[in-house]
Enzyme design. Structure first.
Site, mmCIF file in Angstrom:
data_model
loop_
_atom_site.group_PDB
_atom_site.id
_atom_site.type_symbol
_atom_site.label_atom_id
_atom_site.label_comp_id
_atom_site.label_asym_id
_atom_site.label_seq_id
_atom_site.Cartn_x
_atom_site.Cartn_y
_atom_site.Cartn_z
ATOM 1 N N TYR A 149 1.395 -1.180 -0.128
ATOM 2 C CA TYR A 149 -0.379 -0.147 0.119
ATOM 3 C C TYR A 149 0.726 0.960 -0.048
ATOM 4 O O TYR A 149 2.533 1.434 -1.218
ATOM 5 C CB TYR A 149 -1.353 0.415 1.348
ATOM 6 N N ARG A 202 -6.514 9.959 -10.725
ATOM 7 C CA ARG A 202 -5.786 11.331 -9.847
ATOM 8 C C ARG A 202 -4.726 9.589 -8.636
ATOM 9 O O ARG A 202 -5.007 9.730 -7.384
ATOM 10 C CB ARG A 202 -6.713 12.129 -9.518
ATOM 11 N N LYS A 220 -6.029 -2.222 -2.385
ATOM 12 C CA LYS A 220 -6.787 -2.102 -1.488
ATOM 13 C C LYS A 220 -7.469 -2.987 -1.257
ATOM 14 O O LYS A 220 -8.093 -3.110 0.140
ATOM 15 C CB LYS A 220 -7.855 -0.739 -1.470
ATOM 16 N N GLU A 292 -12.107 4.945 -6.003
ATOM 17 C CA GLU A 292 -10.979 5.297 -6.038
ATOM 18 C C GLU A 292 -9.704 6.005 -6.523
ATOM 19 O O GLU A 292 -10.180 5.568 -8.251
ATOM 20 C CB GLU A 292 -10.267 3.402 -5.281
ATOM 21 N N ASP A 293 -9.676 7.431 -6.290
ATOM 22 C CA ASP A 293 -8.905 8.196 -7.167
ATOM 23 C C ASP A 293 -9.010 8.449 -8.570
ATOM 24 O O ASP A 293 -8.328 8.302 -9.380
ATOM 25 C CB ASP A 293 -7.015 6.959 -7.208
ATOM 26 N N ASP A 315 -13.398 6.674 -1.402
ATOM 27 C CA ASP A 315 -12.665 6.781 -0.173
ATOM 28 C C ASP A 315 -11.665 7.732 -0.069
ATOM 29 O O ASP A 315 -10.980 8.117 1.803
ATOM 30 C CB ASP A 315 -11.745 5.390 -0.245
ATOM 31 N N ASP A 316 -11.127 8.964 -0.627
ATOM 32 C CA ASP A 316 -10.364 9.764 -0.643
ATOM 33 C C ASP A 316 -11.838 10.701 0.230
ATOM 34 O O ASP A 316 -10.708 11.527 0.293
ATOM 35 C CB ASP A 316 -9.810 10.203 -2.211
ATOM 36 N N ASN A 455 -0.197 12.112 -0.031
ATOM 37 C CA ASN A 455 0.490 10.542 -0.136
ATOM 38 C C ASN A 455 1.137 10.944 -1.417
ATOM 39 O O ASN A 455 0.853 11.763 -2.846
ATOM 40 C CB ASN A 455 -0.130 9.263 -0.360
ATOM 41 N N ASN A 500 -3.687 6.624 8.040
ATOM 42 C CA ASN A 500 -3.787 5.711 7.103
ATOM 43 C C ASN A 500 -5.690 4.939 6.707
ATOM 44 O O ASN A 500 -6.398 4.815 7.908
ATOM 45 C CB ASN A 500 -3.724 4.189 7.142
#
Length: 618
Positions: A149, A202, A220, A292-293, A315-316, A455, A500
């Site tokens: 991760y 992203r 993930k 995600e992203d 999640d972001d 991150n 995290n």
């Protein structure tokens, strides 16, 4: 030709040698002499199953078993199993336990020269032996999480086309519109409970990595199993490849994705609509779909569009918010005041900042402060400076946190003028929290809260050492990526807490799937934040930790999921009936075990009614 023909003893030899049939299904597991069992199969093929023994029988033998990561035990197969499965002679004659296999993996791991090599090694292990892979992760999650991760997964995504070995998950492209349901049929598992999807625009703070972003959903979902205990067969990573605007990738002959610019507009929206419907049609309305992203331009509107129609979260936006607010709630036990007593300045105004700000607002409201006053305690700085009323080109999300104030472009000036009690970095601008900013925070706060959450590590706003040094040990620090412990000249040693998301999304995913929760509200993430903060001990706080040790994350995830289930049943959000009386005990019965299954030889006879055959042309 019929799917439920019953055949007797005379047909046995013919069936087993005929290419008309691929599988033989038994009504009872004790009538399986001479057939081979397989775990990873369609639902209809399961005749019996418990936590240690698998009774599903197919003609697949020998070599195929050793190449199936769900089944492969390598030299841990017993002699009886080797003979029964047809792998005798395909393995070295030595018999070893999983403990010895773990030792071999660790010794090989230590020989790798850098973190990228370690990532490649662990992903190869996942492709060969799934249970051993998760045994390795869980043997020392603090050691291995930074590899599979953040931060190493960021580097792995940048190099994904180069290190690509074996496909994992589904790759769905913009050109597959109209056929997504057919593609989902190609995935062998039918009992999928969690899907993690990205379009790669992203990735962390690294920008548009296109199809290379598949490393994020894969990583993930590995944590869904390692940290949350969800069986890996129930998890599906998905890449929605609509192209990339990354010119370097488009010119790279090794790039594994579509070689054209990103498709946007109606075609993009149609792809997402079809995907969401196809997943829910195949796996059910309570199948969790984690975004995600995705880029800011899509993340907020897609969350708003789908959150009340499907079982989904971003999640972001929401996971990051929950873990950050958990850190703030833990920090309140150090500052000894309330959330509503704080003024927060964000470096960044994207998905993470908006999600955290919304959850902070909810926490302040819960303390009794009117929402308008809550919002006025939150300030944001983007690439153009302080977000204030009247500034040009503000998005709807930014408008909510725009206040009456003269425009200021420099973060140092903003901090000096507003005198916040907490600063949170989520813009992936390395070094944004300068020495002067940190010293200023320490000058007007006894215990300044400084969260450098971007991150990977290379994008962090400041290091743990800088925070503790410039505040003379008074800073309350958390980061998105891990930092080593810091010892000051005074002799004080701090162990910085890593904010995290893995503290949140595995527990949320476990609760949502276990309780069949079909709508994931913001309140669930506040409950998760409160539960996580409650698990931080006084000893943790004294060492500088705002989160429980990562070594306890499996237990943390289960306790967090139990709290979410309690909230969901209290508010009629969980659809699983009957309601489990002991929710934590119920959740523990669902968690994945890394122990190898036992393949047990059964029966000796074949009564005429013992065998049911399903026709399947090869």
């Amino acid at each position: 030709g019929n799917s439920e023909d019953t055949v007797g003893l005379d047909a046995r030899i013919h069936l087993l040698s005929s290419r008309q049939f691929s599988c033989v299904y038994l009504k009872r597991p004790d009538m399986a002499h001479g057939l081979v069992r397989r775990e990873s199969v369609d639902t209809e093929m399961h005749t019996a199953h418990d936590t240690r023994k698998t009774y599903v029988y197919t003609k697949k033998r020998g070599y195929d078993v050793t190449r199936n990561p769900h089944l492969n035990k390598a030299m841990a197969f017993s002699l009886e199993e080797r003979l029964q499965l047809g792998v005798h002679g395909l393995l070295p004659p030595c018999f070893v336990s999983q403990d010895i296999q773990l030792l071999r993996v660790l010794k090989n791991y230590d020989m790798k020269r850098d973190d990228l090599d370690r990532y490649i090694f662990l992903m190869g292990l996942q492709d060969r032996s799934e249970k051993l892979f998760y045994r390795v992760l869980m043997s020392d999650i603090e050691r291995f999480m930074p590899i599979i991760y953040t931060p190493t997964v960021g580097l792995a995504c940048q190099q994904y086309s180069l290190i690509f070995r074996r496909p994992r998950g589904l790759f769905i492209t913009i050109h597959d519109r109209g056929h997504i349901s057919t593609i989902l049929q190609n995935w062998p598992e039918k009992d999928v409970k969690a899907v993690c999807v990205t379009d790669g625009e992203r990735i962390l703070g690294l920008g548009d990595l296109g199809c290379n972003g598949m490393g994020i959903p894969v990583g993930k979902l590995a944590l869904y199993t390692a940290c949350g205990g969800m069986p890996p067969q129930q998890c599906l990573p998905v890449m929605l490849d609509v192209g990339t605007d990354n010119e370097t990738l488009l010119k790279d002959p090794l790039y594994i994705g579509l070689r054209h610019k990103r498709v946007r507009g109606q075609a993009y929206d149609d792809l997402l609509d079809e995907f969401m419907k196809a997943v829910s049609d195949r796996y059910g309305m309570d199948c969790l779909i984690q975004f995600e992203d995705f880029a800011n331009v899509n993340a907020f509107r897609l969350l708003s569009k789908y959150r009340n129609k499907y079982c989904t979260f971003n999640d972001d936006i929401q996971g990051t918010a929950s873990v950050a607010v958990a850190g703030l709630l833990a920090a309140l036990r150090i500052t000894r005041n309330k959330m509503s007593d704080h003024t927060v300045v964000f470096q960044g105004a994207g998905e993470a900042a908006m999600g955290i700000a919304e959850l902070i607002t909810m926490a302040m409201e819960k303390e009794g402060l009117p929402r308008e006053q809550c919002v006025r305690k939150i300030w944001m700085v983007d690439s153009k400076g302080l977000i204030v009323k009247g500034r040009d080109h503000l998005t709807h999300e930014k408008e909510r946190f725009a206040h009456e104030h003269p425009h200021m472009k420099n973060l140092d000036d903003v901090i000096r003028q507003l005198k916040p009690t907490a600063i949170i970095g989520v813009a992936a601008v390395a070094g944004a929290f300068s020495e002067q900013i940190i010293r200023d925070m320490a000058s007007f706060n006894e215990r300044p809260i400084i969260f450098a959450l971007s991150n990977p590590t290379s994008k962090a706003e400041c290091t743990a050492e800088q925070c503790y040094t410039f505040t003379e040990g008074r800073g309350i620090f958390a980061s998105g990526s891990p930092f080593d412990s810091v010892t000051l000249p005074s002799g004080m040693t701090f162990y910085p807490g890593q904010g995290n998301n893995a503290y949140i999304f595995p527990g949320v995913g476990l609760a949502v799937t276990a309780g069949a929760i079909r709508c994931i509200t913001e309140e669930i993430f506040l409950v998760a934040a409160e539960a996580l903060a409650h698990l931080v001990t006084e000893d943790d706080l004294a060492e500088g930790r705002l989160y429980p040790p990562l070594s306890s994350i499996r237990d943390v995830s289960i306790k967090l999921a139990a709290k979410i289930l309690e909230y969901a049943y209290e508010n009629n959000m969980a659809t699983l009936r009957p309601e489990p009386s002991d929710k934590e005990a119920y959740l523990r019965t669902l968690t994945y075990s890394t122990d190898y299954e036992e393949f047990v030889a059964d029966s000796y006879r074949w009564p005429e009614d013992s065998m049911t055959v399903q026709s399947c042309k090869l």
